[in-house]
Design a protein around this motif. Structure first.
Motif, PDB file in Angstrom:
ATOM      1  N   ASP A  40       0.846  -1.189   0.000  1.00  9.80           N
ATOM      2  CA  ASP A  40       0.000   0.000   0.000  1.00  9.80           C
ATOM      3  C   ASP A  40       0.884   1.242   0.000  1.00  9.80           C
ATOM      4  OD1 ASP A  40       0.750   0.680   2.707  1.00  9.80           O
ATOM      5  OD2 ASP A  40      -0.789  -0.667   3.467  1.00  9.80           O
ATOM      6  N   LEU A  41       0.275   2.388  -0.214  1.00  9.30           N
ATOM      7  CA  LEU A  41       1.039   3.619  -0.396  1.00  9.30           C
ATOM      8  C   LEU A  41       1.862   3.960   0.844  1.00  9.30           C
ATOM      9  CD1 LEU A  41       1.708   5.891  -2.317  1.00  9.30           C
ATOM     10  CD2 LEU A  41      -0.291   7.149  -1.482  1.00  9.30           C
ATOM     11  N   GLY A  42       1.326   3.663   2.030  1.00  2.97           N
ATOM     12  CA  GLY A  42       2.061   3.939   3.262  1.00  2.97           C
ATOM     13  C   GLY A  42       3.340   3.122   3.349  1.00  2.97           C
ATOM     14  N   LYS A  43       3.244   1.807   3.087  1.00  5.83           N
ATOM     15  CA  LYS A  43       4.420   0.935   3.130  1.00  5.83           C
ATOM     16  C   LYS A  43       5.409   1.300   2.028  1.00  5.83           C
ATOM     17  CE  LYS A  43       2.192  -3.125   5.185  1.00  5.83           C
ATOM     18  NZ  LYS A  43       1.779  -4.535   4.957  1.00  5.83           N
ATOM     19  N   LEU A  44       4.861   1.615   0.848  1.00  9.29           N
ATOM     20  CA  LEU A  44       5.720   1.965  -0.275  1.00  9.29           C
ATOM     21  C   LEU A  44       6.528   3.224   0.031  1.00  9.29           C
ATOM     22  CD1 LEU A  44       6.206   0.837  -3.155  1.00  9.29           C
ATOM     23  CD2 LEU A  44       4.576   2.545  -3.972  1.00  9.29           C
ATOM     24  N   THR A  45       5.857   4.213   0.611  1.00 11.69           N
ATOM     25  CA  THR A  45       6.536   5.459   0.963  1.00 11.69           C
ATOM     26  C   THR A  45       7.591   5.225   2.030  1.00 11.69           C
ATOM     27  OG1 THR A  45       4.554   6.742   0.431  1.00 11.69           O
ATOM     28  CG2 THR A  45       6.196   7.813   1.822  1.00 11.69           C
ATOM     29  N   TYR A  46       7.249   4.430   3.036  1.00 13.11           N
ATOM     30  CA  TYR A  46       8.185   4.137   4.126  1.00 13.11           C
ATOM     31  C   TYR A  46       9.418   3.408   3.606  1.00 13.11           C
ATOM     32  CZ  TYR A  46      10.199   1.862   8.217  1.00 13.11           C
ATOM     33  OH  TYR A  46      11.069   1.409   9.186  1.00 13.11           O
ATOM     34  N   LEU A  47       9.204   2.349   2.787  1.00 17.88           N
ATOM     35  CA  LEU A  47      10.330   1.562   2.298  1.00 17.88           C
ATOM     36  C   LEU A  47      11.208   2.363   1.340  1.00 17.88           C
ATOM     37  CD1 LEU A  47       8.602  -1.895   1.705  1.00 17.88           C
ATOM     38  CD2 LEU A  47      10.304  -1.342   3.452  1.00 17.88           C
TER      39      LEU A  47
END
Length: 302
Positions: free
Chosen positions: A238-245
């Protein structure tokens, strides 16, 4: 293998590193992401396969390139999407056995996981090649030394792409450059094909490196970069995980080069290249990237 995390190899003990995040990155040989699932067994193939190993404890990122021609075991699905058997064939075909979307990603991920002795992935992202131009423009253009065996200046948009010249590519030129490496792959003799295909992976590596530098300088740029190419990206993150990683990876040390799964190439049926993996070299690579050597476990008396 002694347990789920510890192995004995050549008299030494190794334990899987804590805090590893493993991602599978796939470059698909299709311009556009399908709007809906395709019939199983479509023409879409995995052209570029990269394993991104993020060691969050050592703050280090490693990229491993796996040739599309790597011979491995893949699942074969029937027209209803049910497993009907298995085939020992090129890794690229694992993607085409699916629906061109998430099922294709899953099949490719399973094939790479099996090839890497059961390595588990925390996420997968497929990038459709039509987005190359957008990504290139979003990161400000990638500079390459132009290949000397393709007539770039004879095609629209390639007016300044002279052999051996360093050129900061426009979006149109970036797409042309990636296409050219694949075309050359088909035209040249088989013994040079693997090196030419690696040019395609190296071109994507340059894009990844430049995006990494952009995010490191400005973490807020993750969302604009993603929005620029989101129509061409398929991911289970999801966008949150993608941004974090993406933010974490941007801050990690990276050699700027990638490791490669090596092996012996030969021509198979249909004049296609088949790469038989050097299993010993692959096992050593896996131990080096994903494992730490540990003291021998204490022996208990009976």
């Amino acid at each position: 293998q002694l347990d789920s995390y510890t192995v004995l190899h050549d008299g030494k003990y190794y334990r899987y590193k804590d805090h590893m995040v493993n991602l599978l990155l796939i470059g698909v040989d299709s311009d556009d992401k399908p709007a809906a699932p395709l019939p199983y067994g479509s023409d879409n193939q995995a052209d570029v396969i990269l394993v991104a190993a993020l060691d969050t404890d050592a703050n280090r990122m490693t990229l491993i390139s796996v040739s599309r021609d790597t011979m491995c075991d893949i699942a074969v699905l029937d027209q209803n999407g049910q497993v009907s058997g298995a085939a020992h064939t090129q890794l690229a075909l694992s993607y085409s056995n699916g629906d061109g979307l998430y099922e294709s990603c899953r099949l490719c991920q399973e094939a790479v996981s099996q090839l890497f002795y059961g390595l588990q992935f925390d996420g997968c992202a497929a990038f459709y090649m039509g987005g190359i131009g957008r990504l290139n423009d979003a990161v400000g253009g990638v500079t390459v030394s132009v290949l000397d065996d393709y007539p770039f200046t004879n095609v629209p948009g390639g007016w300044n792409m002279y052999p051996g010249q360093n050129v900061t590519l426009t979006g149109q030129q970036a797409r042309l450059y990636i296409q050219a490496t694949i075309i050359i792959w088909f035209l040249q003799s088989f013994d040079t094909r693997l090196n030419v295909v690696s040019d395609s992976a190296d071109s994507l590596l340059a894009l990844i490196g430049q995006a990494k530098a952009r995010v490191a300088a400005s973490p807020a740029s993750v969302l604009p970069l993603y929005n620029a190419v989101s129509d061409y990206v398929l991911t289970d993150l999801d966008l949150g995980k993608l941004t974090y990683l993406a933010t974490q990876a941007a801050g990690m040390s990276f050699s700027g080069d990638m490791l490669r799964v090596t092996g012996q190439a030969a021509l198979g049926d249909g004049n296609r290249v088949e790469l038989t993996v050097d299993q010993e070299a692959l096992y050593d690579l896996i131990l080096d990237v994903f494992y730490d050597e540990i003291p021998a476990p204490a022996q208990t008396g009976e």
